[in-house]
Write a protein that holds these residues in place. Structure first.
Motif, PDB file in Angstrom:
ATOM      1  N   SER A  58     -11.615  24.171   1.598  1.00 56.18           N
ATOM      2  CA  SER A  58     -12.699  23.846   2.527  1.00 56.18           C
ATOM      3  C   SER A  58     -12.397  22.614   3.367  1.00 56.18           C
ATOM      4  N   GLY A  59     -11.201  22.033   3.195  1.00 57.67           N
ATOM      5  CA  GLY A  59     -10.833  20.857   3.969  1.00 57.67           C
ATOM      6  C   GLY A  59     -11.264  19.546   3.347  1.00 57.67           C
ATOM      7  N   ASN A  60     -11.753  19.571   2.104  1.00 58.23           N
ATOM      8  CA  ASN A  60     -12.139  18.345   1.412  1.00 58.23           C
ATOM      9  C   ASN A  60     -10.927  17.705   0.744  1.00 58.23           C
ATOM     10  N   LEU A  61     -10.970  16.387   0.564  1.00 59.41           N
ATOM     11  CA  LEU A  61      -9.932  15.704  -0.198  1.00 59.41           C
ATOM     12  C   LEU A  61      -9.929  16.254  -1.617  1.00 59.41           C
ATOM     13  N   SER A  62      -8.742  16.528  -2.142  1.00 57.22           N
ATOM     14  CA  SER A  62      -8.615  17.026  -3.502  1.00 57.22           C
ATOM     15  C   SER A  62      -7.952  15.961  -4.369  1.00 57.22           C
ATOM     16  N   GLU A  63      -6.619  15.992  -4.463  1.00 56.73           N
ATOM     17  CA  GLU A  63      -5.903  15.004  -5.264  1.00 56.73           C
ATOM     18  C   GLU A  63      -4.512  14.807  -4.704  1.00 56.73           C
ATOM     19  N   ALA A  64      -3.903  13.678  -5.068  1.00 61.60           N
ATOM     20  CA  ALA A  64      -2.519  13.413  -4.698  1.00 61.60           C
ATOM     21  C   ALA A  64      -1.603  13.967  -5.782  1.00 61.60           C
ATOM     22  N   ILE A  65      -0.305  13.809  -5.604  1.00 65.89           N
ATOM     23  CA  ILE A  65       0.644  14.288  -6.592  1.00 65.89           C
ATOM     24  C   ILE A  65       0.529  13.402  -7.838  1.00 65.89           C
ATOM     25  N   GLY A  66      -0.102  13.927  -8.876  1.00 69.15           N
ATOM     26  CA  GLY A  66      -0.258  13.179 -10.116  1.00 69.15           C
ATOM     27  C   GLY A  66      -1.257  12.043 -10.052  1.00 69.15           C
ATOM     28  N   ALA A  67      -2.176  12.061  -9.084  1.00 68.99           N
ATOM     29  CA  ALA A  67      -3.101  10.935  -8.930  1.00 68.99           C
ATOM     30  C   ALA A  67      -4.437  11.398  -8.368  1.00 68.99           C
ATOM     31  N   ASN A  68      -5.488  10.693  -8.737  1.00 70.39           N
ATOM     32  CA  ASN A  68      -6.809  10.886  -8.150  1.00 70.39           C
ATOM     33  C   ASN A  68      -7.021   9.870  -7.029  1.00 70.39           C
ATOM     34  N   VAL A  69      -7.809  10.252  -6.039  1.00 69.72           N
ATOM     35  CA  VAL A  69      -8.028   9.397  -4.868  1.00 69.72           C
ATOM     36  C   VAL A  69      -9.431   8.799  -4.909  1.00 69.72           C
ATOM     37  N   TRP A  70      -9.529   7.540  -4.461  1.00 71.63           N
ATOM     38  CA  TRP A  70     -10.783   6.782  -4.433  1.00 71.63           C
ATOM     39  C   TRP A  70     -10.905   6.078  -3.093  1.00 71.63           C
ATOM     40  N   GLY A  80       0.788  -1.215   0.000  1.00 68.63           N
ATOM     41  CA  GLY A  80       0.000   0.000   0.000  1.00 68.63           C
ATOM     42  C   GLY A  80       0.826   1.274   0.000  1.00 68.63           C
ATOM     43  N   VAL A  81       0.228   2.349  -0.483  1.00 68.06           N
ATOM     44  CA  VAL A  81       0.837   3.677  -0.486  1.00 68.06           C
ATOM     45  C   VAL A  81       0.536   4.365   0.842  1.00 68.06           C
ATOM     46  N   HIS A  82       1.481   5.130   1.337  1.00 75.52           N
ATOM     47  CA  HIS A  82       1.238   5.977   2.503  1.00 75.52           C
ATOM     48  C   HIS A  82       0.956   7.389   1.997  1.00 75.52           C
ATOM     49  N   VAL A  83      -0.251   7.892   2.219  1.00 79.23           N
ATOM     50  CA  VAL A  83      -0.578   9.251   1.801  1.00 79.23           C
ATOM     51  C   VAL A  83      -0.652  10.152   3.035  1.00 79.23           C
ATOM     52  N   VAL A  84      -0.156  11.372   2.868  1.00 79.78           N
ATOM     53  CA  VAL A  84      -0.044  12.327   3.971  1.00 79.78           C
ATOM     54  C   VAL A  84      -0.626  13.662   3.524  1.00 79.78           C
ATOM     55  N   THR A  85      -1.436  14.290   4.374  1.00 78.40           N
ATOM     56  CA  THR A  85      -1.982  15.604   4.062  1.00 78.40           C
ATOM     57  C   THR A  85      -1.035  16.689   4.564  1.00 78.40           C
ATOM     58  N   ASN A 101     -11.907   6.143   7.752  1.00 80.98           N
ATOM     59  CA  ASN A 101     -12.905   5.142   8.123  1.00 80.98           C
ATOM     60  C   ASN A 101     -13.437   4.319   6.946  1.00 80.98           C
ATOM     61  N   CYS A 102     -12.779   4.371   5.813  1.00 75.78           N
ATOM     62  CA  CYS A 102     -13.269   3.650   4.638  1.00 75.78           C
ATOM     63  C   CYS A 102     -12.971   2.156   4.742  1.00 75.78           C
ATOM     64  N   GLU A 103     -13.608   1.406   3.857  1.00 74.65           N
ATOM     65  CA  GLU A 103     -13.392  -0.042   3.783  1.00 74.65           C
ATOM     66  C   GLU A 103     -12.136  -0.369   2.967  1.00 74.65           C
ATOM     67  N   GLU A 104     -11.821   0.472   2.002  1.00 74.00           N
ATOM     68  CA  GLU A 104     -10.602   0.342   1.197  1.00 74.00           C
ATOM     69  C   GLU A 104     -10.427   1.636   0.413  1.00 74.00           C
ATOM     70  N   ALA A 105      -9.233   1.842  -0.124  1.00 75.37           N
ATOM     71  CA  ALA A 105      -8.950   3.067  -0.877  1.00 75.37           C
ATOM     72  C   ALA A 105      -7.792   2.810  -1.833  1.00 75.37           C
ATOM     73  N   PHE A 106      -7.721   3.620  -2.878  1.00 75.64           N
ATOM     74  CA  PHE A 106      -6.603   3.508  -3.815  1.00 75.64           C
ATOM     75  C   PHE A 106      -6.436   4.818  -4.571  1.00 75.64           C
ATOM     76  N   LEU A 107      -5.283   4.950  -5.236  1.00 80.27           N
ATOM     77  CA  LEU A 107      -4.997   6.061  -6.137  1.00 80.27           C
ATOM     78  C   LEU A 107      -5.046   5.549  -7.569  1.00 80.27           C
ATOM     79  N   SER A 108      -5.481   6.406  -8.489  1.00 82.55           N
ATOM     80  CA  SER A 108      -5.391   6.087  -9.925  1.00 82.55           C
ATOM     81  C   SER A 108      -4.463   7.103 -10.580  1.00 82.55           C
ATOM     82  N   THR A 109      -3.546   6.603 -11.413  1.00 82.35           N
ATOM     83  CA  THR A 109      -2.517   7.460 -11.988  1.00 82.35           C
ATOM     84  C   THR A 109      -1.915   6.780 -13.207  1.00 82.35           C
ATOM     85  N   THR A 110      -1.119   7.515 -13.967  1.00 84.65           N
ATOM     86  CA  THR A 110      -0.444   6.935 -15.129  1.00 84.65           C
ATOM     87  C   THR A 110       0.869   6.269 -14.731  1.00 84.65           C
ATOM     88  N   TYR A 111       1.628   6.901 -13.841  1.00 85.15           N
ATOM     89  CA  TYR A 111       2.924   6.351 -13.434  1.00 85.15           C
ATOM     90  C   TYR A 111       2.991   6.183 -11.927  1.00 85.15           C
TER      91      TYR A 111
END
Length: 358
Positions: free
Chosen positions: A217-229, A167-172, A276-286
């Motif tokens: 507004s404190g909402n999730l936006s995007e990761a570096i070069g990736a969308n979050v799900w 898994g990826v470690h994502v940090v805000t 608190n999600c059941e699972e999560a991932f990033l989508s990206t090209t690289y």
């Protein structure tokens, strides 16, 4: 699992990239190459007064090959031209001609790859050379020559295998994504200092982490070069496109989710949802196209890694592109066994919340 596995792979891939760049060809058209030329990558020149360099006045795209064949290049080109329209830059060639240049550069470089390797296809347009570096205003209409660059770089799915297991470690970071009141994040441009600062801050927390930015507004936006799900209550969720770049793999995930009958929702999501999600991932090209998220700000998330929805989508994505997008076929038996043990350990710890530090 041995410490430094992912760092070792990154060093190996960087070394391979250094080998390839000595032999590759790029295409460039600019004030220095007014007719457009295919030149050795390390011999290409760019004016120090080019506005892409001096003020980040540019648009670019990142497509890739799967099995040595360009994938959805036309859709990436559509997004490039939508950015150029907003930026008022006419690159010269039309979409079909630009796609042809990308295909030609890739064709010239593809024989340098091993069977299991692929390329990213990077194409860039700047407003070109216009005056000394302090001249911030764009050239008047009819002046200046836009710079066009098409190049390849290495994409090895082996890095995906690590993320698929561990898994990826994502940090805000503390800073926020650029507000659409400043400029629209749907424009893909190299003016990305906010991404750079976010990534540097995330690496202070964990050298292997990826920054996941929040909006104003404190909402999730995007990761570096990736969308979050994320998946919650069985539904696949992702932020709205108000303050993100609409990635092509984001579009693919949406299409595949509909095809598989997975409930799909675009909505404002806060850090609470990711914790608190059941699972999560990033989508990206690289290295992409899907990277399960294992930790968020140091805390393990989800019930299992990778989760069942992630597995279904990864299987469908593999069928779509024609290779195993999880990268598992790039691992030796020893590496696969090692990573499988690490995944089992992490999932056991995830189940009892032993990672919570209080």
């Amino acid at each position: 699992m041995k410490e430094g596995w992912i760092e070792k792979e990154r060093v190996t891939e960087a070394g391979r990239e250094r080998e390839l760049e000595k032999k590759r060809t790029i295409y460039i058209k600019s004030d220095l190459y007014p007719e457009g030329e295919f030149v050795p990558e390390l011999e290409a020149r760019l004016s120090v007064f080019d506005r892409g360099f001096s003020v980040g006045d540019s648009a670019y795209e990142y497509a890739r090959t799967y099995g040595h064949k360009p994938f959805q290049l036309d859709r990436h080109m559509d997004r490039m031209f939508s950015s150029l329209k907003v930026q008022r830059i006419n690159p010269g060639p039309d979409k079909k001609e630009f796609c042809g240049l990308c295909e030609e550069v890739t064709k010239r470089n593809i024989s340098l790859l091993e069977k299991y390797e692929d390329y990213n296809i990077v194409f860039e347009v700047t407003r070109g050379d216009w005056g000394w570096h302090g001249r911030r205003t764009p050239p008047p209409e009819g002046y200046g020559i836009p710079t066009l660059i098409v190049k390849n770089n290495l994409n090895d799915q082996k890095l995906c295998a690590y993320y698929y297991y561990a898994g990826v470690h994502v940090v805000t970071p503390s800073g926020r994504h650029v507000s659409p009141q400043a400029w629209d994040a749907k424009i893909k441009t190299y003016s990305r200092l906010n991404y750079v600062m976010a990534d540097l801050e995330a690496r202070l927390v964990d050298p292997g982490a990826t920054a996941l930015m929040l909006d104003e507004s404190g909402n999730l936006s995007e990761a570096i070069g990736a969308n979050v799900w994320l998946v919650m209550d069985g539904a696949l969720m992702t932020p709205t496109d108000r303050n993100i770049l609409r990635g092509q793999n984001r579009n693919n995930i949406i299409s595949l989710a509909k095809k598989l009958g997975i409930p799909y929702i675009e909505k404002d999501l806060q850090p609470w949802h990711l914790y608190n999600c059941e699972e999560a991932f990033l989508s990206t090209t690289y290295p992409g196209p899907m990277e399960p998220i294992g930790r968020f700000n140091g805390i393990m998330i989800g019930n299992e890694l990778p989760g069942p929805v992630t597995k279904r989508l990864a299987g469908a994505m593999s069928d779509l592109v024609g290779i195993d997008v999880t990268g598992q076929d790039r691992l030796s038996n020893e590496e696969k066994t090692e990573l499988e043990k690490e995944r089992a350990r992490l999932n056991e710890e995830r189940g009892v919340m032993a990672h919570i530090p209080y």
